[in-house]
Design an enzyme around this catalytic site. Structure first.
Site, PDB file in Angstrom:
ATOM      1  CD  GLU A  46      -2.178   2.549  -3.418  1.00  0.00           C
ATOM      2  OE1 GLU A  46      -3.259   3.117  -3.663  1.00  0.00           O
ATOM      3  OE2 GLU A  46      -1.728   2.422  -2.265  1.00  0.00           O
TER       4      GLU A  46
ATOM      5  CG  ASP B 298      -1.870   1.111   1.302  1.00  0.00           C
ATOM      6  OD1 ASP B 298      -2.656   1.262   0.356  1.00  0.00           O
ATOM      7  OD2 ASP B 298      -1.855   1.857   2.311  1.00  0.00           O
TER       8      ASP B 298
END
Length: 619
Positions: free
Chosen positions: A380, A351
């Site tokens: 990400e 993330d």
């Protein structure tokens, strides 16, 4: 005499090899100059944030100048353009040839002012860093765990959290209850769990799925779990560690690997490490300077003012420069990465990877490789990862030893723009080629492609419920290079605007069968066709027609043709401009696909196999 200067970074007759190159690899540049020039003609090169140097090009024939260089300054980005002195009627002037004004690579243009020149990007990487074969050739499915399936026979929700509410029906639309400051004060749940995923493995296998990417599964107060409460514990609403082990084992038997969502930039405020609400018995960093976690966070003024992710008070930022935090996340023998990886997962999706330093990303990759050698690490990042700048630093995600690839939001943006007719097929081809040129080849093949995630509108909603366009979007997802990832429910026709509406419960028993069958068919085609998994990539266009060639060799390839207009289009290969080294018009004519007809908003998918004389329609 007309001044004709030409260079095209996409053709190996002008730049060899194509695209990104490894450190110290030789690169040959050739410039065509059909005009009187005064020697020397120079290649001007600048190392990213470094020195600029000029290299003289040697004449090669009547109209060409050439030079071969090595990128000895190490990994990273280089920028280059050409400098020429032109002579006309005993007068001279300096001109420059650089990238086009769109900064997209390929054919460039002449500039009169050096300060106006847009240079070409050249990426230099440390070494080839291929992702595992199982990942690179896989088809992924993104599961938001609370919203996928409740595996309990009676439908009861496991271990409901205090101060939360449960939806009465799975058809209910999600909503937030917030205070005047926009903070969620009551989290809501549908009751999806790990047992539900196990229960639906046969469905996922039939869909052709080989990779399960799960939203965070560790204990947390919210339904999305990006506010981790305990990195070492499965959230009780989802199940326990034994259930997770069962999921890993049964997924493996069904030919599937599992990717976990690693949220290491921040924790939850309601965590055993921060403990804002006193939920945990042990004192957290918020409660005491004497806490063993006190240095895991950065306080501007203790305890109320602390660094958090984008200022969200519920997500205090972990100090990943702290050796204790690094040991906990990835370095220690019992670290988060090592503990869960040892259970047999396939890897991690990180993330907000751009919030983690390059050193941390290298450390996570190293720990992962040591623990599970055949695993994958995806980050990400929403932009072109080859030239991303984060916190005033150029990032080196895909240059070797860090990320195998990234979530491919740039591809998603191009697909949506193409199908909404905000960009033309020619512009889409140009954007795709620009990314192909910028990325190391292995990273380009390892990107995690999507047309929808938990952070974006549902693709069917974006396309105004147009099922024909949705099918085109799905076809592109499976045809383009990279690993296709379906967001749960997109294949069932689930709709939804921004968060939280894009996180509706999967519509079991209410699926759109037409969309579902198409997704299943595209998945089967990709799983069967080697060209779609490993083939080279050549986009082209003709008016409203988007063409994509995925090629293993001139004897084995797949061609996708998408009509982005409402009118019927006839493919006239003679009308397609010659592009790349493939020589597309003659290539298509050789394979007898002249005069193919594509209906408005329709598509054609063709393939050719070795020893096969003509093209075969596969969709």
């Amino acid at each position: 005499m007309t001044e004709t200067i030409y260079y095209n970074s996409w053709l190996t007759e002008y730049k060899k090899p194509f695209g990104a190159v490894s450190v110290n690899e030789e690169v040959t540049f050739t410039l065509t100059c059909e005009c009187p020039v005064v020697e020397p003609v120079c290649l001007v090169v600048q190392k990213d944030f470094g020195d600029t140097f000029e290299v003289k090009m040697r004449p090669d024939g009547l109209s060409q100048h050439q030079v071969t260089i090595q990128l000895t300054e190490g990994q990273g980005l280089y920028y280059y353009f050409f400098k020429l002195t032109l002579q006309k009627e005993h007068q001279t002037r300096i001109v420059y040839y650089g990238n086009n004004k769109r900064f997209k690579g390929g054919e460039g243009q002449i500039y009169e002012d050096e300060h106006q020149v847009k240079p070409y990007q050249l990426t230099s990487y440390l070494y080839e860093d291929p992702s595992p074969k199982w990942y690179r050739e896989g088809v992924a499915y993104h599961i938001f765990v609370d919203r996928f399936c409740n595996g309990n026979e009676d439908g009861t929700v496991l271990n409901p959290k205090r101060n939360s509410f449960l939806y009465a029906h799975q058809e209910d639309l999600p909503m937030y209850i917030k205070n005047k400051d926009g903070e969620v004060i009551r989290w809501e749940f549908y009751g999806g769990n790990l047992k539900g995923i196990i229960q639906k493995l046969p469905y996922l296998k039939a869909l052709g799925i080989t990779i399960l990417y799960l939203s965070p599964i560790f204990e947390a107060r919210s339904n999305h779990k990006y506010d981790t409460g305990d990195f070492m514990k499965i959230d009780p609403m989802f199940g326990d560690e034994e259930t997770f082990k069962e999921l890993i084992q049964k997924a493996e038997k069904n030919g599937m690997h599992i990717l976990l969502d690693g949220v290491f930039n921040h924790s939850g405020a309601d965590s055993r490490y921060f403990n804002l609400f006193g939920t945990y018995n042990e004192k957290g960093a918020y409660q005491s300077n004497e806490s063993i976690y006190s240095n895991w966070y950065t306080f501007k003024k203790f305890p109320e003012f602390y660094e958090s992710w984008w200022g969200v008070r519920d997500l205090p930022k972990l100090n990943t420069e702290n050796p204790e935090v690094r040991s906990f996340i990835y370095e220690g023998k019992n670290s988060v990465i090592r503990k869960w990886s040892k259970l047999g997962i396939g890897g991690w999706r990180l993330d907000v990877a751009d919030e983690l330093s390059d050193d941390v990303l290298k450390g996570i990759r190293s720990a992962l490789d040591e623990t599970v050698p055949n695993s994958v690490l995806i980050g990400e990042v929403w932009e072109d990862v080859s030239n991303k700048i984060s916190y005033n630093k150029r990032r080196h995600y895909i240059e070797g030893g860090m990320l195998h690839g990234a979530m491919n939001y740039p591809f998603r943006e191009i697909i949506i723009g193409l199908l909404q007719n905000t960009i033309t097929p020619q512009e889409a081809a140009e954007k795709w080629m620009n990314l192909k040129e910028n990325y190391p080849a292995e990273a380009f093949k390892s990107n995690f492609n999507n047309i929808g995630t938990h952070d974006s509108k549902r693709i069917l909603t974006i396309l105004d419920r147009n099922v024909s366009k949705l099918k085109q979007a799905m076809a592109l997802l499976f045809v383009l290079p990279g690993v296709p990832c379906l967001y749960y429910g997109d294949e069932a026709g689930l709709e939804g605007n921004e968060d939280p509406d894009n996180r509706r419960m999967y519509p079991w028993g209410r699926e759109n069968n037409e969309i579902q069958m198409f997704a299943k068919k595209m998945s089967a085609i990709r799983n069967k066709e080697g060209s779609l998994r490993e083939g080279d990539f050549y986009p082209f266009s003709q008016g409203g027609l988007m063409g994509i060639i995925r090629l293993v060799s001139k004897e084995e390839f797949v061609i996708a043709l998408l009509n982005t207009s409402n009118e019927k289009i006839h493919l006239e290969t003679s009308a397609i401009p010659e592009q790349y080294d493939l020589n597309i018009p003659s290539f298509l004519n050789e394979n007898q696909i002249e005069h193919i007809q594509i209906e408005g908003n329709g598509m054609v998918l063709l393939k050719k196999e070795i020893d096969q004389e003509t093209m075969i329609h596969i969709i």
